[in-house]
Design a protein around this motif. Structure first.
Motif, PDB file in Angstrom:
ATOM      1  N   HIS A  57       5.757  14.601   1.465  1.00 32.18           N
ATOM      2  CA  HIS A  57       6.444  15.596   2.288  1.00 32.18           C
ATOM      3  C   HIS A  57       5.666  15.940   3.560  1.00 32.18           C
ATOM      4  O   HIS A  57       6.087  16.788   4.329  1.00 32.18           O
ATOM      5  N   ARG A  58       4.521  15.247   3.763  1.00 31.47           N
ATOM      6  CA  ARG A  58       3.668  15.566   4.914  1.00 31.47           C
ATOM      7  C   ARG A  58       3.193  14.299   5.626  1.00 31.47           C
ATOM      8  O   ARG A  58       2.080  14.254   6.144  1.00 31.47           O
ATOM      9  N   LEU A  59       4.024  13.276   5.666  1.00 29.99           N
ATOM     10  CA  LEU A  59       3.620  12.018   6.288  1.00 29.99           C
ATOM     11  C   LEU A  59       3.374  12.159   7.782  1.00 29.99           C
ATOM     12  O   LEU A  59       2.643  11.368   8.381  1.00 29.99           O
ATOM     13  N   ASP A  60       3.986  13.160   8.397  1.00 33.50           N
ATOM     14  CA  ASP A  60       3.798  13.360   9.838  1.00 33.50           C
ATOM     15  C   ASP A  60       2.625  14.287  10.141  1.00 33.50           C
ATOM     16  O   ASP A  60       2.380  14.620  11.293  1.00 33.50           O
ATOM     17  N   GLN A  61       1.880  14.661   9.101  1.00 26.64           N
ATOM     18  CA  GLN A  61       0.746  15.568   9.278  1.00 26.64           C
ATOM     19  C   GLN A  61      -0.549  14.855   8.917  1.00 26.64           C
ATOM     20  O   GLN A  61      -0.555  13.811   8.261  1.00 26.64           O
ATOM     21  N   SER A  62      -1.668  15.443   9.330  1.00 25.42           N
ATOM     22  CA  SER A  62      -2.983  14.902   8.992  1.00 25.42           C
ATOM     23  C   SER A  62      -3.413  15.457   7.633  1.00 25.42           C
ATOM     24  O   SER A  62      -3.751  16.637   7.510  1.00 25.42           O
ATOM     25  N   LYS A  66      -8.735   7.563 -10.205  1.00 19.37           N
ATOM     26  CA  LYS A  66      -7.476   7.748 -10.920  1.00 19.37           C
ATOM     27  C   LYS A  66      -6.276   7.381 -10.049  1.00 19.37           C
ATOM     28  O   LYS A  66      -5.269   6.866 -10.545  1.00 19.37           O
ATOM     29  N   PHE A  67      -6.389   7.628  -8.764  1.00 18.06           N
ATOM     30  CA  PHE A  67      -5.299   7.291  -7.849  1.00 18.06           C
ATOM     31  C   PHE A  67      -5.083   5.782  -7.838  1.00 18.06           C
ATOM     32  O   PHE A  67      -3.945   5.302  -7.919  1.00 18.06           O
ATOM     33  N   LYS A  68      -6.172   5.018  -7.762  1.00 17.30           N
ATOM     34  CA  LYS A  68      -6.049   3.558  -7.723  1.00 17.30           C
ATOM     35  C   LYS A  68      -5.550   3.022  -9.056  1.00 17.30           C
ATOM     36  O   LYS A  68      -4.791   2.039  -9.095  1.00 17.30           O
ATOM     37  N   GLN A  69      -5.936   3.649 -10.169  1.00 20.87           N
ATOM     38  CA  GLN A  69      -5.418   3.239 -11.469  1.00 20.87           C
ATOM     39  C   GLN A  69      -3.897   3.395 -11.523  1.00 20.87           C
ATOM     40  O   GLN A  69      -3.190   2.558 -12.072  1.00 20.87           O
ATOM     41  N   ALA A  70      -3.402   4.472 -10.939  1.00 19.68           N
ATOM     42  CA  ALA A  70      -1.970   4.788 -11.029  1.00 19.68           C
ATOM     43  C   ALA A  70      -1.128   3.997 -10.046  1.00 19.68           C
ATOM     44  O   ALA A  70       0.032   3.687 -10.334  1.00 19.68           O
ATOM     45  N   THR A  71      -1.671   3.666  -8.878  1.00 14.61           N
ATOM     46  CA  THR A  71      -0.845   3.070  -7.813  1.00 14.61           C
ATOM     47  C   THR A  71      -1.267   1.664  -7.396  1.00 14.61           C
ATOM     48  O   THR A  71      -0.540   1.029  -6.637  1.00 14.61           O
ATOM     49  N   SER A  72      -2.431   1.201  -7.864  1.00 18.15           N
ATOM     50  CA  SER A  72      -3.019  -0.081  -7.449  1.00 18.15           C
ATOM     51  C   SER A  72      -3.593  -0.027  -6.036  1.00 18.15           C
ATOM     52  O   SER A  72      -4.144  -1.012  -5.556  1.00 18.15           O
ATOM     53  N   LEU A  73      -3.466   1.104  -5.361  1.00 20.21           N
ATOM     54  CA  LEU A  73      -3.954   1.254  -3.994  1.00 20.21           C
ATOM     55  C   LEU A  73      -4.957   2.392  -3.923  1.00 20.21           C
ATOM     56  O   LEU A  73      -4.860   3.359  -4.673  1.00 20.21           O
ATOM     57  N   SER A  74      -5.908   2.281  -2.996  1.00 21.80           N
ATOM     58  CA  SER A  74      -6.785   3.419  -2.737  1.00 21.80           C
ATOM     59  C   SER A  74      -5.967   4.495  -2.027  1.00 21.80           C
ATOM     60  O   SER A  74      -4.923   4.196  -1.441  1.00 21.80           O
ATOM     61  N   PRO A  75      -6.399   5.756  -2.054  1.00 24.18           N
ATOM     62  CA  PRO A  75      -5.636   6.805  -1.357  1.00 24.18           C
ATOM     63  C   PRO A  75      -5.407   6.499   0.121  1.00 24.18           C
ATOM     64  O   PRO A  75      -4.314   6.726   0.642  1.00 24.18           O
ATOM     65  N   ILE A  76      -6.415   5.941   0.800  1.00 20.05           N
ATOM     66  CA  ILE A  76      -6.264   5.633   2.229  1.00 20.05           C
ATOM     67  C   ILE A  76      -5.262   4.503   2.426  1.00 20.05           C
ATOM     68  O   ILE A  76      -4.385   4.577   3.306  1.00 20.05           O
ATOM     69  N   GLN A  77      -5.353   3.446   1.601  1.00 12.50           N
ATOM     70  CA  GLN A  77      -4.377   2.351   1.684  1.00 12.50           C
ATOM     71  C   GLN A  77      -2.964   2.863   1.424  1.00 12.50           C
ATOM     72  O   GLN A  77      -2.007   2.469   2.095  1.00 12.50           O
ATOM     73  N   MET A 109      -1.727   5.965   1.831  1.00  7.05           N
ATOM     74  CA  MET A 109      -1.222   6.778   2.942  1.00  7.05           C
ATOM     75  C   MET A 109      -0.766   5.899   4.104  1.00  7.05           C
ATOM     76  O   MET A 109       0.300   6.121   4.688  1.00  7.05           O
ATOM     77  N   LYS A 110      -1.570   4.889   4.433  1.00  4.78           N
ATOM     78  CA  LYS A 110      -1.215   4.006   5.545  1.00  4.78           C
ATOM     79  C   LYS A 110       0.059   3.230   5.222  1.00  4.78           C
ATOM     80  O   LYS A 110       0.961   3.114   6.070  1.00  4.78           O
ATOM     81  N   SER A 111       0.157   2.697   3.996  1.00 10.10           N
ATOM     82  CA  SER A 111       1.338   1.929   3.612  1.00 10.10           C
ATOM     83  C   SER A 111       2.584   2.797   3.589  1.00 10.10           C
ATOM     84  O   SER A 111       3.662   2.368   4.015  1.00 10.10           O
ATOM     85  N   MET A 112       2.461   4.023   3.078  1.00 15.37           N
ATOM     86  CA  MET A 112       3.614   4.925   3.043  1.00 15.37           C
ATOM     87  C   MET A 112       4.103   5.216   4.457  1.00 15.37           C
ATOM     88  O   MET A 112       5.312   5.201   4.726  1.00 15.37           O
ATOM     89  N   ALA A 138       6.970   5.814  15.176  1.00 13.83           N
ATOM     90  CA  ALA A 138       5.528   6.061  15.052  1.00 13.83           C
ATOM     91  C   ALA A 138       5.245   7.550  14.931  1.00 13.83           C
ATOM     92  O   ALA A 138       4.477   7.987  14.065  1.00 13.83           O
ATOM     93  N   MET A 139       5.878   8.349  15.792  1.00  9.58           N
ATOM     94  CA  MET A 139       5.657   9.807  15.750  1.00  9.58           C
ATOM     95  C   MET A 139       6.199  10.435  14.471  1.00  9.58           C
ATOM     96  O   MET A 139       5.642  11.408  13.975  1.00  9.58           O
ATOM     97  N   SER A 140       7.270   9.866  13.920  1.00  5.88           N
ATOM     98  CA  SER A 140       7.888  10.441  12.720  1.00  5.88           C
ATOM     99  C   SER A 140       6.966  10.385  11.504  1.00  5.88           C
ATOM    100  O   SER A 140       7.150  11.115  10.545  1.00  5.88           O
ATOM    101  N   VAL A 141       5.960   9.487  11.563  1.00  2.92           N
ATOM    102  CA  VAL A 141       5.028   9.385  10.436  1.00  2.92           C
ATOM    103  C   VAL A 141       3.599   9.733  10.858  1.00  2.92           C
ATOM    104  O   VAL A 141       2.634   9.329  10.220  1.00  2.92           O
ATOM    105  N   GLY A 142       3.471  10.478  11.960  1.00  2.46           N
ATOM    106  CA  GLY A 142       2.177  11.057  12.301  1.00  2.46           C
ATOM    107  C   GLY A 142       1.302  10.288  13.274  1.00  2.46           C
ATOM    108  O   GLY A 142       0.173  10.702  13.544  1.00  2.46           O
ATOM    109  N   TYR A 143       1.776   9.170  13.824  1.00  6.84           N
ATOM    110  CA  TYR A 143       0.979   8.437  14.800  1.00  6.84           C
ATOM    111  C   TYR A 143       1.150   9.077  16.172  1.00  6.84           C
ATOM    112  O   TYR A 143       2.271   9.340  16.607  1.00  6.84           O
ATOM    113  N   VAL A 144       0.032   9.313  16.864  1.00 10.31           N
ATOM    114  CA  VAL A 144       0.108   9.866  18.220  1.00 10.31           C
ATOM    115  C   VAL A 144      -0.006   8.758  19.258  1.00 10.31           C
ATOM    116  O   VAL A 144       0.296   8.963  20.433  1.00 10.31           O
TER     117      VAL A 144
END
Length: 296
Positions: free
Chosen positions: A199-204, A224-235, A237-240, A259-265
């Motif tokens: 719900h906060r993809l456009d935010q930091s 635990k995040f990587k166990q659940a999703t196969s991705l690191s939290p940073i990976q 967030m970027k993929s989402m 780009a702006m809709s998902v937080g890129y400036v």
């Protein structure tokens, strides 16, 4: 029972696309053209295939599922999805059932409160958010009873919630049940952190912020995040962000807006990261997708 459901979909679905049933969160779909895997976001959903097959790629791992196994996604996940084997002679036919978080949480907690109802999971064993389960009689029966409601709007209004609950219960008891219970019941910290982020993809949003929200240290949260999703939290967030942007571009949004809709400036940074992930610039990518882009 599975054959009866298949025939119902064959008779009901004349055109390609998603078709509403009148039952909240339940949709039917048909695809008659080969669609290569493209960026998408799976929301908490059960997908049951009656004919043909679907592909989903998560962190480079390809999953193919058909009428032998239904797919259960228990948290928002950035994937690539497609139907490369679909054709007019052998179309993909299926049912998509959104998992209502309130109802699923109530059911999962009720099951956990019943002594001996489920096998307890060790804290270190965290099932993945994308799992597959064999069709069993309970699931087939519940799905058939649910789809019968679409013939009558009054029946759908009066009985829809109860029949959905019955289907959810069949999923909780099935092969994907452990993953579902851990996402909606006790120990659902990773699922909650993903919902917060989605719900906060456009935010930091920082990793420390996510870990703090669910009461974990950064190191434990990362593991635990990587166990659940196969991705690191940073990976993740970027993929989402990039997958959501790709979906926005595919529906007509220009690259800068996406780009702006998902937080890129910076649109140039967005284009670089997009090309690094997908191998093409945003404009090249959408040209290659054409009219066959599939968002479900």
């Amino acid at each position: 029972m599975k054959n009866e459901i298949k025939m119902r979909l064959k008779n009901r679905l004349k055109d390609d696309g998603l078709h509403e049933t009148g039952i909240k969160g339940v949709r039917l779909f048909k695809v008659s053209e080969s669609i290569q895997c493209a960026p998408a976001v799976y929301e908490p959903t059960v997908i049951a295939i009656l004919s043909g097959s679907k592909e989903a790629i998560l962190d480079g791992q390809k999953h193919i599922y058909d009428n032998e196994k239904y797919m259960c996604c228990t948290m928002s996940l950035p994937v690539e999805a497609g139907t490369p084997n679909a054709s007019p002679e052998d179309p993909l036919l299926g049912v998509s059932i959104t998992l209502d978080s309130k109802m699923m949480t109530e059911l999962a907690l009720e099951m956990e409160n019943i002594s001996g109802a489920i096998k307890k999971t060790k804290a270190s064993e965290l099932p993945k958010g994308l799992s597959f389960a064999s069709w069993d009689n309970a699931f087939s029966d519940a799905l058939w009873r649910l789809l019968q409601l679409e013939d009558n709007s009054v029946d759908s209004a009066m009985l829809g919630e109860g029949r959905l609950r019955e289907l959810y219960y069949a999923v909780l008891k099935g092969e994907a049940g452990e993953s579902v219970r851990r996402s909606f019941g006790v120990g659902n910290e990773i699922a909650r952190s993903i919902e917060y982020l989605s719900h906060r993809l456009d935010q930091s949003v920082t990793i420390d912020e996510l870990a703090s929200k669910v009461g974990m240290s950064r190191a434990v949260f990362h593991r635990k995040f990587k166990q659940a999703t196969s991705l690191s939290p940073i990976q993740f967030m970027k993929s989402m962000r990039l997958n959501n942007a790709a979906m926005n571009i595919a529906t007509g949004m220009n690259v800068n807006q996406a780009a702006m809709s998902v937080g890129y400036v910076s649109s140039s940074q967005f284009s670089r990261e997009f090309k690094r992930l997908y191998g093409q610039s945003p404009k090249q990518w959408i040209s290659s997708q054409g009219h066959l882009y599939q968002s479900y």
